[in-house]
Design an enzyme around this catalytic site. Sequence first.
Site, PDB file in Angstrom:
ATOM      1  N   ASN A  10       0.879  -1.166   0.000  1.00  0.00           N
ATOM      2  CA  ASN A  10       0.000   0.000   0.000  1.00  0.00           C
ATOM      3  C   ASN A  10       0.921   1.221   0.000  1.00  0.00           C
ATOM      4  O   ASN A  10       1.441   1.612   1.034  1.00  0.00           O
ATOM      5  CB  ASN A  10      -0.875  -0.057   1.259  1.00  0.00           C
ATOM      6  N   ARG A  94      -2.465  -1.978  -3.611  1.00  0.00           N
ATOM      7  CA  ARG A  94      -3.659  -1.167  -3.456  1.00  0.00           C
ATOM      8  C   ARG A  94      -3.538   0.020  -4.405  1.00  0.00           C
ATOM      9  O   ARG A  94      -2.546   0.752  -4.368  1.00  0.00           O
ATOM     10  CB  ARG A  94      -3.755  -0.651  -2.025  1.00  0.00           C
ATOM     11  N   HIS A 183     -12.665   3.029  -0.407  1.00  0.00           N
ATOM     12  CA  HIS A 183     -12.718   1.980   0.632  1.00  0.00           C
ATOM     13  C   HIS A 183     -13.400   0.716   0.103  1.00  0.00           C
ATOM     14  O   HIS A 183     -13.928  -0.084   0.879  1.00  0.00           O
ATOM     15  CB  HIS A 183     -13.529   2.427   1.877  1.00  0.00           C
ATOM     16  N   ARG A 244     -11.748  15.394   7.452  1.00  0.00           N
ATOM     17  CA  ARG A 244     -12.508  15.839   6.275  1.00  0.00           C
ATOM     18  C   ARG A 244     -13.930  16.203   6.676  1.00  0.00           C
ATOM     19  O   ARG A 244     -14.533  15.541   7.519  1.00  0.00           O
ATOM     20  CB  ARG A 244     -12.573  14.729   5.216  1.00  0.00           C
ATOM     21  N   GLU A 390      -8.232  -5.130   4.950  1.00  0.00           N
ATOM     22  CA  GLU A 390      -8.041  -4.790   3.538  1.00  0.00           C
ATOM     23  C   GLU A 390      -6.866  -5.548   2.937  1.00  0.00           C
ATOM     24  O   GLU A 390      -6.904  -5.953   1.782  1.00  0.00           O
ATOM     25  CB  GLU A 390      -7.864  -3.273   3.390  1.00  0.00           C
TER      26      GLU A 390
END
Length: 410
Positions: A10, A94, A183, A244, A390
């Site tokens: 990743n 990823r 996601h 965010r 993940e």
Amino acid sequence: MSATRVLVLNSGSSSVKYQLLDMSDGSRLAAGLVERIGEESSRLKHSPLATGGENRESEGRIADHEAALKAVAEELSRDGLGLDSPELAAIGHRVVHGGRKFTRPTVVDDAVLAEIERLIPVAPLHNPANLTGIRTAQALRPDLPQVAVFDTAFHTTMPESAARYAIDVKTADEHRIRRYGFHGTSHAYVSRKAAELLGRAPEDVNVIVLHLGNGASASAVEGGRCVDTSMGLTPLEGLVMGTRSGDVDPAVIFHLMRVGEMSTDEIDTLLNKKSGLLGLCGDNDMREIRRRIDGGGADASPAQLAFDIYIHRLKKYIGAYYAVLGRVDAVVFTAGVGENAAPVREAAIAGLDALGLAVDGGLNAVRSDAPRLISPEGARVAVAVVPTDEELEIAHQTYALVQDGNAGAA
Ligand code: AMP
């Protein structure tokens, strides 16, 4: 001996997270992280899980991604797990943005690299780093399949009614403006695991997944297919997140430009890095926010307001996705906040009895790494906690693809 190991990478702009898994049993052989790539104080943390040895940490300049991956390869070699091993079947990467084209994991070739590059304008922070990671891994093991697993892929099943913004079609198409969602690897994994928890096939189950980490997104999954998700063109849309804002009236941006005299970059930073929980109360970590609330006093009230705004938005999305799905079998919490913060789960579901949703206080308080139900026995709709993974999902998808010998559809 057949190759059963998969390295998952990743790659961020200044970091690389990695895990080496053995797909014969899904076990983790090693995991780690290189941070602050390009700085004097780069750091590598390595956990040699297979050998059960001590974690190793080293600090010192790691100039770029190539040097980072070489340092990772050296650490793995020290554990007898070198990247030159014939047991390594593939490297899974990823990739944040796969646009509309990549609907599934894909073996990387020049055309795939070119397409990921073409998507940089819609993912300027992520896709360049992901590309660098792939190219560096290719240089290290040119003979090995490199597989790109896209964050957006799971959401490509969204109908046009959910994926399009109601803006001029020509302008939207020219600039590839639509809702892509992110996601996706987590939403795919968690919705499948939730079906397993209910003892039913994914095709028979409708699930609302709430991925609440530092970034946060909700998705509506109908029979294993995503039909709506809260993040949009970028990961800024939707829920209140650590830093965010999630949804705001787009006119806030014009107002800040015209009246606040802020530049595009300043507003971008404000909404992505200085808003959400952090902007509301000065903390983006839910543990700290709960501590402040539980501590009472003057420090508690901004934290309480941030918490309330976070929960209000979450409830709105649960209600919206309930309506989108029509019938809901489970609401599932995952990621750092979703897996650990019992007060968030309790508050998000409170008052939704009319929808068949309730949380059992005793079950909700249990801490566990296992997928579990937290709704009262016999509840019409299950409420569950399913830890996301993940890396495991990327490894599974990568391994399945190279075993099939199927290059995937781009
Ligand atoms: P993630 O992005 O999934 O790694 O989630 C990271 C976030 O999870 C942190 O910023 C915290 O807000 C939250 N988190 C982690 N552990 C806990 C906990 N025990 N209680 C509440 N929130 C937590």
